[in-house]
Design a protein around this motif. Sequence first.
Motif, PDB file in Angstrom:
ATOM      1  N   GLU A  85       0.843  -1.201   0.000  1.00 12.97           N
ATOM      2  CA  GLU A  85       0.000   0.000   0.000  1.00 12.97           C
ATOM      3  C   GLU A  85       0.877   1.249   0.000  1.00 12.97           C
ATOM      4  O   GLU A  85       0.718   2.143  -0.819  1.00 12.97           O
ATOM      5  N   SER A  86       1.842   1.314   0.920  1.00 17.20           N
ATOM      6  CA  SER A  86       2.724   2.485   1.029  1.00 17.20           C
ATOM      7  C   SER A  86       3.857   2.172   1.991  1.00 17.20           C
ATOM      8  O   SER A  86       3.850   1.119   2.639  1.00 17.20           O
ATOM      9  N   ILE A  87       4.808   3.099   2.055  1.00 19.37           N
ATOM     10  CA  ILE A  87       5.854   2.968   3.080  1.00 19.37           C
ATOM     11  C   ILE A  87       5.887   4.246   3.906  1.00 19.37           C
ATOM     12  O   ILE A  87       5.424   5.299   3.457  1.00 19.37           O
ATOM     13  N   SER A  88       6.406   4.136   5.120  1.00 19.72           N
ATOM     14  CA  SER A  88       6.570   5.329   5.963  1.00 19.72           C
ATOM     15  C   SER A  88       7.901   5.201   6.698  1.00 19.72           C
ATOM     16  O   SER A  88       8.385   4.086   6.916  1.00 19.72           O
ATOM     17  N   PRO A  89       8.518   6.339   7.054  1.00 15.56           N
ATOM     18  CA  PRO A  89       9.825   6.250   7.722  1.00 15.56           C
ATOM     19  C   PRO A  89       9.724   5.623   9.111  1.00 15.56           C
ATOM     20  O   PRO A  89       8.761   5.868   9.836  1.00 15.56           O
ATOM     21  N   ALA A  90      10.716   4.786   9.421  1.00 12.90           N
ATOM     22  CA  ALA A  90      10.839   4.248  10.775  1.00 12.90           C
ATOM     23  C   ALA A  90      12.143   4.827  11.356  1.00 12.90           C
ATOM     24  O   ALA A  90      12.652   5.808  10.835  1.00 12.90           O
ATOM     25  N   PHE A 141      12.413   1.758   6.997  1.00 11.88           N
ATOM     26  CA  PHE A 141      11.049   2.143   6.641  1.00 11.88           C
ATOM     27  C   PHE A 141      10.085   1.038   7.056  1.00 11.88           C
ATOM     28  O   PHE A 141      10.493  -0.116   7.235  1.00 11.88           O
ATOM     29  N   LYS A 175      14.045   0.942  -3.591  1.00  9.85           N
ATOM     30  CA  LYS A 175      13.856   2.238  -4.256  1.00  9.85           C
ATOM     31  C   LYS A 175      14.149   2.104  -5.744  1.00  9.85           C
ATOM     32  O   LYS A 175      13.429   2.641  -6.582  1.00  9.85           O
ATOM     33  N   VAL A 201      11.326   0.385  -7.671  1.00  8.53           N
ATOM     34  CA  VAL A 201      10.088   1.155  -7.843  1.00  8.53           C
ATOM     35  C   VAL A 201      10.324   2.491  -8.551  1.00  8.53           C
ATOM     36  O   VAL A 201       9.559   2.882  -9.430  1.00  8.53           O
ATOM     37  N   MET A 202      11.400   3.158  -8.162  1.00  8.72           N
ATOM     38  CA  MET A 202      11.625   4.518  -8.666  1.00  8.72           C
ATOM     39  C   MET A 202      12.634   4.563  -9.808  1.00  8.72           C
ATOM     40  O   MET A 202      12.931   5.643 -10.327  1.00  8.72           O
ATOM     41  N   MET A 234      17.194  13.475   9.546  1.00  8.89           N
ATOM     42  CA  MET A 234      17.118  12.154   8.908  1.00  8.89           C
ATOM     43  C   MET A 234      15.668  11.754   8.664  1.00  8.89           C
ATOM     44  O   MET A 234      15.311  11.235   7.605  1.00  8.89           O
ATOM     45  N   TRP A 235      14.811  12.014   9.665  1.00 13.67           N
ATOM     46  CA  TRP A 235      13.398  11.622   9.564  1.00 13.67           C
ATOM     47  C   TRP A 235      12.687  12.435   8.467  1.00 13.67           C
ATOM     48  O   TRP A 235      11.906  11.874   7.689  1.00 13.67           O
ATOM     49  N   ASP A 292      13.775  11.066   5.184  1.00 13.55           N
ATOM     50  CA  ASP A 292      13.115   9.774   4.932  1.00 13.55           C
ATOM     51  C   ASP A 292      11.640   9.968   4.568  1.00 13.55           C
ATOM     52  O   ASP A 292      11.085   9.226   3.765  1.00 13.55           O
ATOM     53  N   LYS A 293      11.008  10.962   5.194  1.00 13.84           N
ATOM     54  CA  LYS A 293       9.596  11.258   4.917  1.00 13.84           C
ATOM     55  C   LYS A 293       9.433  11.680   3.452  1.00 13.84           C
ATOM     56  O   LYS A 293       8.498  11.260   2.774  1.00 13.84           O
ATOM     57  N   THR A 347      11.527  10.907   1.020  1.00 12.13           N
ATOM     58  CA  THR A 347      11.800   9.712   0.209  1.00 12.13           C
ATOM     59  C   THR A 347      10.554   8.836   0.128  1.00 12.13           C
ATOM     60  O   THR A 347      10.196   8.339  -0.944  1.00 12.13           O
ATOM     61  N   ALA A 348       9.873   8.653   1.280  1.00  8.24           N
ATOM     62  CA  ALA A 348       8.672   7.814   1.326  1.00  8.24           C
ATOM     63  C   ALA A 348       7.576   8.385   0.424  1.00  8.24           C
ATOM     64  O   ALA A 348       6.890   7.639  -0.277  1.00  8.24           O
ATOM     65  N   GLU A 379       7.967  10.284  -2.292  1.00 14.08           N
ATOM     66  CA  GLU A 379       8.336  10.060  -3.697  1.00 14.08           C
ATOM     67  C   GLU A 379       8.157   8.581  -4.066  1.00 14.08           C
ATOM     68  O   GLU A 379       7.696   8.237  -5.144  1.00 14.08           O
ATOM     69  N   PHE A 380       8.535   7.707  -3.119  1.00 19.61           N
ATOM     70  CA  PHE A 380       8.413   6.268  -3.343  1.00 19.61           C
ATOM     71  C   PHE A 380       6.947   5.881  -3.528  1.00 19.61           C
ATOM     72  O   PHE A 380       6.597   5.139  -4.455  1.00 19.61           O
ATOM     73  N   ASN A 381       6.081   6.381  -2.653  1.00 21.84           N
ATOM     74  CA  ASN A 381       4.661   6.020  -2.707  1.00 21.84           C
ATOM     75  C   ASN A 381       4.008   6.481  -4.012  1.00 21.84           C
ATOM     76  O   ASN A 381       3.152   5.798  -4.573  1.00 21.84           O
ATOM     77  N   ALA A 387       5.653   6.828  -6.904  1.00 22.04           N
ATOM     78  CA  ALA A 387       6.172   5.920  -7.945  1.00 22.04           C
ATOM     79  C   ALA A 387       5.519   4.535  -7.830  1.00 22.04           C
ATOM     80  O   ALA A 387       5.263   3.871  -8.830  1.00 22.04           O
ATOM     81  N   LEU A 388       5.248   4.111  -6.593  1.00 16.13           N
ATOM     82  CA  LEU A 388       4.619   2.804  -6.363  1.00 16.13           C
ATOM     83  C   LEU A 388       3.214   2.761  -6.974  1.00 16.13           C
ATOM     84  O   LEU A 388       2.830   1.787  -7.633  1.00 16.13           O
TER      85      LEU A 388
END
Lengths: 147, 147
Positions: free
Chosen positions: A109-114, A119, A140, A143-144, B121-122, B125-126, B128-129, B131-133, B135-136
């Motif tokens: 569905e999606s990713i989120s930062p951990a 992630f 990455k 997908v990208m 960093m967060w 990552d946010k 990146t997530a 942009e990834f979502n 593209a997904l």
Amino acid sequence: MKVRIKQISDKADECLVIECVEVTPDIESIRSYALTKGTTLTGSMDERIYQFNLSDVFYFEAVDERVFAYTKGRSYELKIRLYELENAYADKHFIRCSKSFVINLIKLESISPALNGRFTAHMKNGEKIIISRQYVPDIKRAVMGGK
Amino acid sequence: MDFKTFFVKKVMMSFFVSVTCICAAMALVGMVFEPDARFSYEAFLSPLIFGATASIPSLVQYSKKDLSLRQTAIRNVLHFLLLEAVILSILYFLGLLTSVSMAVSLGISIFVIDLTVNLVMWINDKRTAKEFNYALKKLQDDYGAGE
């Protein structure tokens, strides 16, 4: 693109032929889709053997020395190693996201930062799986592209 | 990730980044507050010593297994506490820590820097997530799996 469907009598002879001038990403996508749809896996659940479609699998998980495939509400034990699944289905949108998990990008569905550059993968069945930092670049790229 | 890879990637990277930042900070603060001060060759050792000691607490973040979010959070807190203890102890034994208020302000400074690094960093990552979502979704639409 024209689409023709011809009915035949023998299931073993079923075949999808794509006639194209050039193999574009769209053609590759159709090929990948067809291959996934046609792939079935065999796994056991409660000491019974079942067949299920690869496209129904959300993710594969290795627990100790055993490997499981998770579909909607069901899990099957497989007689295959996780790295073999990873290699066999890499072109069908299955990708390693940690030591123990290979996920289906189509069921993501999606990713989120951990924390610490990792992630969380939110699967379409509501489950959450950690994406290890070392596998983030590969996912990455899958997908990208080269971004 | 094995220990060797972790050590080279995480600890050594932390060491080199720390040494660079300490050198830059010493140069900037020195030029502003004591532009006429002169040092002997031993002065070159202090960034290396502080860089090495600041990198040692990173070892608590090593694990052969994939850590859960909770385990990672606990180790991050432990890393921060060790970092505070190591830096303040060295300053104390070198006689550079002369008062409680100085220790408290330094402790707060370390906390703010640590928090800022993690926040940056967060945020990265946010992005990146996001942009990834995007593209997904495109990948899944092309595949015909948009649900």
